[in-house]
Design a protein around this motif. Structure first.
Motif, PDB file in Angstrom:
ATOM      1  N   LYS A  15     -49.729  41.735  -8.244  1.00 48.88           N
ATOM      2  CA  LYS A  15     -50.850  41.916  -7.327  1.00 48.88           C
ATOM      3  C   LYS A  15     -51.914  40.841  -7.520  1.00 48.88           C
ATOM      4  O   LYS A  15     -52.059  40.275  -8.595  1.00 48.88           O
ATOM      5  CB  LYS A  15     -51.488  43.275  -7.579  1.00 48.88           C
ATOM      6  CG  LYS A  15     -50.586  44.433  -7.290  1.00 48.88           C
ATOM      7  CD  LYS A  15     -51.300  45.733  -7.600  1.00 48.88           C
ATOM      8  CE  LYS A  15     -50.395  46.921  -7.329  1.00 48.88           C
ATOM      9  NZ  LYS A  15     -51.053  48.173  -7.660  1.00 48.88           N
ATOM     10  N   PRO A  16     -52.702  40.603  -6.472  1.00 50.60           N
ATOM     11  CA  PRO A  16     -53.848  39.687  -6.604  1.00 50.60           C
ATOM     12  C   PRO A  16     -54.847  40.244  -7.623  1.00 50.60           C
ATOM     13  O   PRO A  16     -54.928  41.454  -7.841  1.00 50.60           O
ATOM     14  CB  PRO A  16     -54.466  39.676  -5.209  1.00 50.60           C
ATOM     15  CG  PRO A  16     -53.408  40.169  -4.296  1.00 50.60           C
ATOM     16  CD  PRO A  16     -52.555  41.100  -5.102  1.00 50.60           C
ATOM     17  N   HIS A  17     -55.584  39.334  -8.223  1.00 48.79           N
ATOM     18  CA  HIS A  17     -56.619  39.705  -9.187  1.00 48.79           C
ATOM     19  C   HIS A  17     -57.925  39.067  -8.711  1.00 48.79           C
ATOM     20  O   HIS A  17     -58.060  37.849  -8.738  1.00 48.79           O
ATOM     21  CB  HIS A  17     -56.244  39.210 -10.587  1.00 48.79           C
ATOM     22  CG  HIS A  17     -57.244  39.561 -11.626  1.00 48.79           C
ATOM     23  ND1 HIS A  17     -57.289  40.798 -12.221  1.00 48.79           N
ATOM     24  CD2 HIS A  17     -58.245  38.841 -12.178  1.00 48.79           C
ATOM     25  CE1 HIS A  17     -58.265  40.822 -13.094  1.00 48.79           C
ATOM     26  NE2 HIS A  17     -58.868  39.641 -13.081  1.00 48.79           N
ATOM     27  N   GLY A  18     -58.846  39.872  -8.251  1.00 51.52           N
ATOM     28  CA  GLY A  18     -60.099  39.332  -7.735  1.00 51.52           C
ATOM     29  C   GLY A  18     -59.956  38.869  -6.299  1.00 51.52           C
ATOM     30  O   GLY A  18     -58.966  39.146  -5.626  1.00 51.52           O
ATOM     31  N   VAL A  19     -60.963  38.122  -5.844  1.00 54.17           N
ATOM     32  CA  VAL A  19     -61.001  37.725  -4.430  1.00 54.17           C
ATOM     33  C   VAL A  19     -60.830  36.220  -4.214  1.00 54.17           C
ATOM     34  O   VAL A  19     -60.878  35.755  -3.082  1.00 54.17           O
ATOM     35  CB  VAL A  19     -62.334  38.187  -3.778  1.00 54.17           C
ATOM     36  CG1 VAL A  19     -62.420  39.699  -3.768  1.00 54.17           C
ATOM     37  CG2 VAL A  19     -63.534  37.568  -4.474  1.00 54.17           C
ATOM     38  N   LYS A  20     -60.597  35.456  -5.288  1.00 52.45           N
ATOM     39  CA  LYS A  20     -60.526  33.994  -5.152  1.00 52.45           C
ATOM     40  C   LYS A  20     -59.108  33.435  -5.243  1.00 52.45           C
ATOM     41  O   LYS A  20     -58.927  32.246  -5.456  1.00 52.45           O
ATOM     42  CB  LYS A  20     -61.417  33.347  -6.198  1.00 52.45           C
ATOM     43  CG  LYS A  20     -62.866  33.750  -5.994  1.00 52.45           C
ATOM     44  CD  LYS A  20     -63.788  32.912  -6.794  1.00 52.45           C
ATOM     45  CE  LYS A  20     -65.195  33.394  -6.499  1.00 52.45           C
ATOM     46  NZ  LYS A  20     -66.193  32.451  -6.752  1.00 52.45           N
ATOM     47  N   ILE A  23     -53.559  35.582  -9.068  1.00 53.41           N
ATOM     48  CA  ILE A  23     -52.499  36.578  -8.922  1.00 53.41           C
ATOM     49  C   ILE A  23     -51.847  36.825 -10.281  1.00 53.41           C
ATOM     50  O   ILE A  23     -51.740  35.909 -11.105  1.00 53.41           O
ATOM     51  CB  ILE A  23     -51.467  36.140  -7.856  1.00 53.41           C
ATOM     52  CG1 ILE A  23     -50.514  37.262  -7.497  1.00 53.41           C
ATOM     53  CG2 ILE A  23     -50.737  34.882  -8.283  1.00 53.41           C
ATOM     54  CD1 ILE A  23     -49.751  37.038  -6.208  1.00 53.41           C
ATOM     55  N   LYS A  67     -53.683  30.816 -10.754  1.00 51.21           N
ATOM     56  CA  LYS A  67     -54.384  30.362  -9.548  1.00 51.21           C
ATOM     57  C   LYS A  67     -53.637  29.132  -9.059  1.00 51.21           C
ATOM     58  O   LYS A  67     -53.528  28.126  -9.753  1.00 51.21           O
ATOM     59  CB  LYS A  67     -55.841  30.034  -9.893  1.00 51.21           C
ATOM     60  CG  LYS A  67     -56.616  29.358  -8.789  1.00 51.21           C
ATOM     61  CD  LYS A  67     -56.994  30.340  -7.694  1.00 51.21           C
ATOM     62  CE  LYS A  67     -57.831  29.684  -6.618  1.00 51.21           C
ATOM     63  NZ  LYS A  67     -57.117  28.732  -5.804  1.00 51.21           N
ATOM     64  N   THR A  73     -57.841  32.906  -1.394  1.00 52.88           N
ATOM     65  CA  THR A  73     -58.354  34.220  -0.999  1.00 52.88           C
ATOM     66  C   THR A  73     -57.426  35.317  -1.512  1.00 52.88           C
ATOM     67  O   THR A  73     -56.248  35.073  -1.806  1.00 52.88           O
ATOM     68  CB  THR A  73     -58.439  34.353   0.536  1.00 52.88           C
ATOM     69  OG1 THR A  73     -57.113  34.303   1.072  1.00 52.88           O
ATOM     70  CG2 THR A  73     -59.311  33.267   1.153  1.00 52.88           C
ATOM     71  N   GLN A  74     -57.979  36.511  -1.587  1.00 54.77           N
ATOM     72  CA  GLN A  74     -57.184  37.665  -1.989  1.00 54.77           C
ATOM     73  C   GLN A  74     -56.064  37.904  -0.981  1.00 54.77           C
ATOM     74  O   GLN A  74     -54.940  38.245  -1.353  1.00 54.77           O
ATOM     75  CB  GLN A  74     -58.080  38.892  -2.096  1.00 54.77           C
ATOM     76  CG  GLN A  74     -57.356  40.144  -2.548  1.00 54.77           C
ATOM     77  CD  GLN A  74     -58.283  41.338  -2.658  1.00 54.77           C
ATOM     78  OE1 GLN A  74     -59.415  41.313  -2.194  1.00 54.77           O
ATOM     79  NE2 GLN A  74     -57.789  42.402  -3.268  1.00 54.77           N
ATOM     80  N   GLU A  75     -56.342  37.684   0.282  1.00 55.78           N
ATOM     81  CA  GLU A  75     -55.341  37.896   1.328  1.00 55.78           C
ATOM     82  C   GLU A  75     -54.157  36.941   1.156  1.00 55.78           C
ATOM     83  O   GLU A  75     -52.997  37.335   1.273  1.00 55.78           O
ATOM     84  CB  GLU A  75     -55.957  37.714   2.727  1.00 55.78           C
ATOM     85  CG  GLU A  75     -56.957  38.777   3.113  1.00 55.78           C
ATOM     86  CD  GLU A  75     -58.330  38.616   2.439  1.00 55.78           C
ATOM     87  OE1 GLU A  75     -58.684  37.480   2.028  1.00 55.78           O
ATOM     88  OE2 GLU A  75     -59.032  39.624   2.303  1.00 55.78           O
ATOM     89  N   SER A  78     -52.160  37.973  -1.813  1.00 58.54           N
ATOM     90  CA  SER A  78     -51.381  39.193  -1.575  1.00 58.54           C
ATOM     91  C   SER A  78     -50.083  38.899  -0.820  1.00 58.54           C
ATOM     92  O   SER A  78     -49.107  39.632  -0.949  1.00 58.54           O
ATOM     93  CB  SER A  78     -52.214  40.243  -0.849  1.00 58.54           C
ATOM     94  OG  SER A  78     -52.508  39.836   0.450  1.00 58.54           O
TER      95      SER A  78
END
Length: 173
Positions: A15-20, A23, A67, A73-75, A78
């Protein structure tokens, strides 16, 4: 184009970790940290694609936060969830000291005495004290250093001095 024979699987993205764009990366082999390689290869819709690493940090012996360049982005991160992660064999093979159990999956085992192929390694079971090579026909071969005569990374062959009778055991050979 990157071919499956040119890489081996070292883990999977979570899963992604944070919003930047960071992962979670669950790995079986930390070769990416032990060699000088600035990218990992991801399987995107069945195509092997290199993704360059901006940075990573370990969370445990089996997970890291990664990273990738252009994943901001988190999107976007994801979209990579549950993607298999591979490493190039050519970089792993550069130094024999860097060769891991995961890297030898797909190698052929040859009996040093007879010169005959015993089979192809499909997995390595290192969950017990005695590590075993599992061959494609289900045979289990002890993966002990003293039995391995040589490893040829170019030909993807491991020559082994197998004990007499090992291949005659019921369910083996």
């Amino acid at each position: 184009m990157i071919r499956e024979d040119d890489v081996y699987k070292i883990g999977r993205l979570g899963k992604p970790h944070g919003v930047k764009g960071e992962i979670t990366f669950m790995f079986d082999d930390d070769i990416f940290d032990r060699t000088d390689c600035d990218y990992l290869i991801l399987s995107i819709d069945g195509i092997l694609v290199p993704f360059f690493i901006d940075e990573y940090r370990f969370r445990s012996n089996e997970t890291a936060l990664v990273k990738f360049e252009d994943v901001d982005t988190q999107e976007r991160a994801s979209e990579l969830t549950n993607t298999d992660v591979f490493f190039p064999r050519s970089i792993s093979d550069e130094g024999g000291d860097n060769l891991s159990w995961a890297a030898i999956v797909g190698f052929d085992v040859l009996d040093s005495r007879s010169g005959k192929s015993v089979g192809r390694i499909v997995s390595v079971d290192d969950t017990t004290v005695n590590t075993l090579f599992e061959l494609e026909d289900g045979q289990l071969i002890p993966a002990q250093d003293e039995l391995i005569d040589s490893v040829d990374t170019d030909r993807r062959v491991i020559a082994m001095n197998l004990p007499d009778g090992l291949l005659d055991i019921d369910g083996v050979g």
